[in-house]
Write a protein that holds these residues in place. Structure first.
Motif, PDB file in Angstrom:
ATOM      1  N   UNK A 221       0.857  -1.362  -0.113  1.00  0.00           N
ATOM      2  CA  UNK A 221       0.007  -0.019  -0.040  1.00  0.00           C
ATOM      3  C   UNK A 221       0.807   1.193  -0.073  1.00  0.00           C
ATOM      4  N   UNK A 222       0.471   2.104  -0.595  1.00  0.00           N
ATOM      5  CA  UNK A 222       1.034   3.611  -0.480  1.00  0.00           C
ATOM      6  C   UNK A 222       1.387   4.115   0.843  1.00  0.00           C
ATOM      7  N   UNK A 223       2.305   4.583   1.385  1.00  0.00           N
ATOM      8  CA  UNK A 223       2.762   5.059   2.566  1.00  0.00           C
ATOM      9  C   UNK A 223       2.192   6.443   2.812  1.00  0.00           C
ATOM     10  N   UNK A 224       1.578   6.659   3.936  1.00  0.00           N
ATOM     11  CA  UNK A 224       0.695   7.694   4.291  1.00  0.00           C
ATOM     12  C   UNK A 224       1.597   9.182   4.146  1.00  0.00           C
ATOM     13  N   UNK A 225       0.857  10.008   3.339  1.00  0.00           N
ATOM     14  CA  UNK A 225       1.540  11.511   3.287  1.00  0.00           C
ATOM     15  C   UNK A 225       0.815  12.484   4.012  1.00  0.00           C
ATOM     16  N   UNK A 226      -0.136  12.220   4.807  1.00  0.00           N
ATOM     17  CA  UNK A 226      -0.959  13.252   5.583  1.00  0.00           C
ATOM     18  C   UNK A 226      -0.272  13.323   7.109  1.00  0.00           C
ATOM     19  N   UNK A 287      13.945  19.438  -5.094  1.00  0.00           N
ATOM     20  CA  UNK A 287      12.373  19.130  -4.911  1.00  0.00           C
ATOM     21  C   UNK A 287      12.042  17.917  -4.593  1.00  0.00           C
ATOM     22  N   UNK A 288      12.870  16.991  -4.162  1.00  0.00           N
ATOM     23  CA  UNK A 288      12.305  15.789  -3.523  1.00  0.00           C
ATOM     24  C   UNK A 288      12.213  15.704  -1.844  1.00  0.00           C
ATOM     25  N   UNK A 441      12.852   9.847  -7.213  1.00  0.00           N
ATOM     26  CA  UNK A 441      12.852   8.841  -8.011  1.00  0.00           C
ATOM     27  C   UNK A 441      14.277   8.482  -8.298  1.00  0.00           C
ATOM     28  N   UNK A 442      14.794   7.027  -8.201  1.00  0.00           N
ATOM     29  CA  UNK A 442      16.063   6.607  -8.281  1.00  0.00           C
ATOM     30  C   UNK A 442      15.986   5.291  -8.743  1.00  0.00           C
ATOM     31  N   UNK A 443      16.876   4.856  -9.727  1.00  0.00           N
ATOM     32  CA  UNK A 443      16.930   3.430 -10.222  1.00  0.00           C
ATOM     33  C   UNK A 443      17.698   2.583  -9.111  1.00  0.00           C
ATOM     34  N   UNK A 464       5.660  11.134  -4.459  1.00  0.00           N
ATOM     35  CA  UNK A 464       5.487  12.313  -3.602  1.00  0.00           C
ATOM     36  C   UNK A 464       6.714  12.955  -2.978  1.00  0.00           C
ATOM     37  N   UNK A 465       6.642  14.374  -2.534  1.00  0.00           N
ATOM     38  CA  UNK A 465       7.835  14.792  -2.154  1.00  0.00           C
ATOM     39  C   UNK A 465       7.932  14.071  -0.821  1.00  0.00           C
TER      40      UNK A 465
END
Length: 609
Positions: A221-226, A287-288, A441-443, A464-465
């Motif tokens: 699942x996506x990690x929470x960003x809130x 900007x990450x 983003x990174x390989x 997301x940031x």
């Protein structure tokens, strides 16, 4: 011998057809069907009870067969005693009969058959995935290949699960023992095939079990960003870098996300004298969220220590920390960064000498050496470019002593930079930063080059940031989501995030640059940074008065704020007082016999001599 002809009734089917379609026969058939339905409705309870009693009897025989022979006697005695008690109880046999009939009716009820196994579409997906793995998990000469074109995929896939939309959610597959699961290149090939066939756009975790020759694929699942900046429940020496998956760590923290409070699994970084990874390196794209992470670390460090910030980008991202208690300085220029880091290097040496002498004397280390000191350097390579152009010292040179000896001196170094300029980081920074974070983003190759191990998950479709990976020492690579900690002075920051960050900032006690203090600072004498730094080598060489720190000359108070150095205490002083470095005062250092202006306010500080 000639064959006898068949009877006419069998050779001519017309009479039979007429009989089959006659009205009387049709009425008889309909009557028989109605009678059978009526009988089925009437005797349905008895049929249900009979079917249930048959099932209960079969279950009882199975239980009796599974019971060990040495326990059958006590079991039979217990059953006989129960029957006797029921027989002696008034209305016992009748109640027992009613109970048995009810149990038989419940056990004999018609149950909806549960569909087991994958559907036709799911079977096609599993078969396609099996065929795609054949070239990588098969070998010539295998007498009983587990993977072969047209083979049985049910032998290879032990477990599988699909979501409501029919997409693969979990898969556990077996692979032959001769597969080179210890090589990263072989693993990456299999992971790429599974990622492509299971469906792109989602994050997958690959768990390799070399002992059982099994690979488990799980959708994450996506990690929470809130989760925003807040006061986390941690002990001194613990810093929350972000949050990860629940099954990756064995700890949770109560956090506030949105309007609810819940438990979230954190990535906790431990610093101090017992830490095996006392320094941190953060790399990512612009900007990450690298600056956001450093700002979050600074806010947590201010609870129990002092913070020194070097802003190599010079964008003022740390302006909210200027003039705050515990912030020794926020420098964005080359001259101020050099003076600040030089002071930090000598402060690390002073702490080591003072702590060593205190232990040799049989006492505890002084209080000023036990308070943590944090050196946060954001993009120091940008200042290195300027230093080369101006033919000055590289600021990273002064990080060598804090990086090597900071763990024993309660000094922690946090460095953040970008992938494009990571090659300009000095060797001490690369060697002594055992805690690593990669954002943006990174390989897999880039993550492996920074963290020392590839991630066990696929990259997300949308980053997301503050999203990335973290690895503390030799621990596994973890997914990471940094808590939202934007600059409260930025106009683009939302009101909720601005209030959350502002609530964590200490109240202003030191005025901004150019304004005089409302009350004089007591507890120590003010010193000139240049003279304090110049006295550093003599302290190490001669060992004279090392307990009092570097020697310093007294400086009269200035109107534009405290001097940028740690005050050297007198014999009657209660203790040393750490003052902001280069935050609001202009100081001078001697280089080549000529005074050199470092940084500060408009008015210069008058020095003695």
């Amino acid at each position: 011998m000639a064959r006898r002809p068949l009877p006419r009734i069998l050779t001519n089917s017309a009479p039979l057809a007429r009989m089959a379609h006659s009205a009387s026969l049709a009425r008889s058939r309909e009557f028989a069907r109605s009678a059978a339905d009526s009988a089925s409705d009437v005797f349905h309870p008895l049929i249900t009870i009979g079917r249930g009693l048959r099932r209960l009897g079969a279950a009882g025989r199975g239980r009796w067969a599974d019971t060990p022979k040495d326990q059958r006697g006590p079991l039979a005695f217990f059953v006989a005693a129960c029957v006797l008690v029921v027989w002696l109880v008034p209305y016992g046999p009748l109640l027992a009969l009613i109970g048995v009939m009810g149990a038989g009716a419940w056990a004999g009820r018609e149950r909806t058959p549960v569909e087991t196994g994958p559907s036709e579409a799911e079977t096609e997906r599993l078969r396609a995935l099996y065929e795609a793995l054949v070239p990588y998990l098969s070998a010539e000469g295998d007498p009983s290949p587990l993977y072969a074109h047209g083979g049985d995929w049910e032998r290879a896939f032990a477990e599988y699960a699909f979501d409501d939309s029919g997409r693969l959610e979990r898969l556990q597959l077996k692979y032959p023992a001769y597969f080179t699961d210890g090589e990263d290149r072989s693993r990456v090939r299999i992971e790429q095939v599974l990622y492509a066939k299971a469906g792109r756009g989602r994050e997958y975790r690959f768990t390799w079990d070399e002992l059982a020759n099994q690979l488990t694929l799980t959708v994450l699942d996506a990690l929470p960003t809130d989760i925003a900046a807040q006061r986390f429940v941690t002990s001194p020496g613990e810093t929350v870098l972000g949050f990860t998956d629940p099954d990756s760590v064995q700890r949770t923290l109560p956090v506030t996300g949105g309007e609810e409070t819940r438990d979230a699994p954190p990535v906790v970084w431990r610093t101090g004298q017992r830490s095996t990874e006392p320094h941190l390196l953060v790399l990512g794209q612009p900007g990450t969220g690298a600056t956001t992470l450093l700002r979050s670390i600074a806010l947590q460090a201010l609870q129990h220590g002092d913070v020194l910030v070097i802003d190599g980008s010079g964008t003022g991202e740390y302006g909210c920390l200027v003039g705050r208690p515990g912030v020794l300085g926020v420098e964005s220029g080359l001259a101020g960064a050099l003076a600040t880091l030089e002071w930090a290097s000598h402060e690390t040496e002073r702490r080591l000498i003072a702590g060593n002498r205190a232990r040799q004397a049989g006492g505890a280390a002084p209080d000023d050496t036990r308070r943590p000191l944090w050196i946060i350097a954001d993009r120091p390579t940008a200042l290195s470019h300027i230093a080369v152009a101006e033919e000055q010292d590289d600021p990273q040179r002064w990080l060598q002593v804090p990086l090597r000896h900071g763990r024993a001196a309660q000094v922690t170094v946090v460095v953040a930079d970008q992938f494009e300029t990571a090659e300009l980081l000095s060797d001490p920074v690369r060697a002594h930063t055992k805690a690593r974070v990669v954002l943006g983003p990174a390989t897999a190759e880039e993550v492996r080059a920074v963290l020392g191990a590839p991630p066990h998950t696929t990259p997300p479709a949308q980053v997301p940031p503050g999203r990335g990976y973290a690895r503390l020492g030799n621990a596994p690579v973890l997914r990471l989501q940094v808590p939202a900690t934007p600059d409260p002075l930025d106009d683009a920051t939302g009101q909720a995030h601005r209030e959350a960050v502002t609530a964590l900032l200490p109240e202003h006690t030191v005025p901004a640059d150019g304004a005089g203090p409302s009350e004089p600072v007591s507890g120590g004498k003010r010193v000139d940074v240049g003279k304090a730094v110049a006295a550093g080598p003599s302290v190490r060489a001669e060992g004279a008065e090392a307990d009092d720190g570097p020697a310093a000359d007294d400086v009269p108070p200035a109107d534009d704020g405290p001097a940028a150095a740690e005050a050297a205490p007198e014999t009657e002083a209660t203790g040393p007082v750490a003052e902001p470095v280069g935050a609001s005062a202009r100081v001078r250092t001697d280089k080549g016999g000529e005074p050199r202006v470092i940084k500060g306010s408009v008015e210069a500080v008058r020095t003695e001599g």
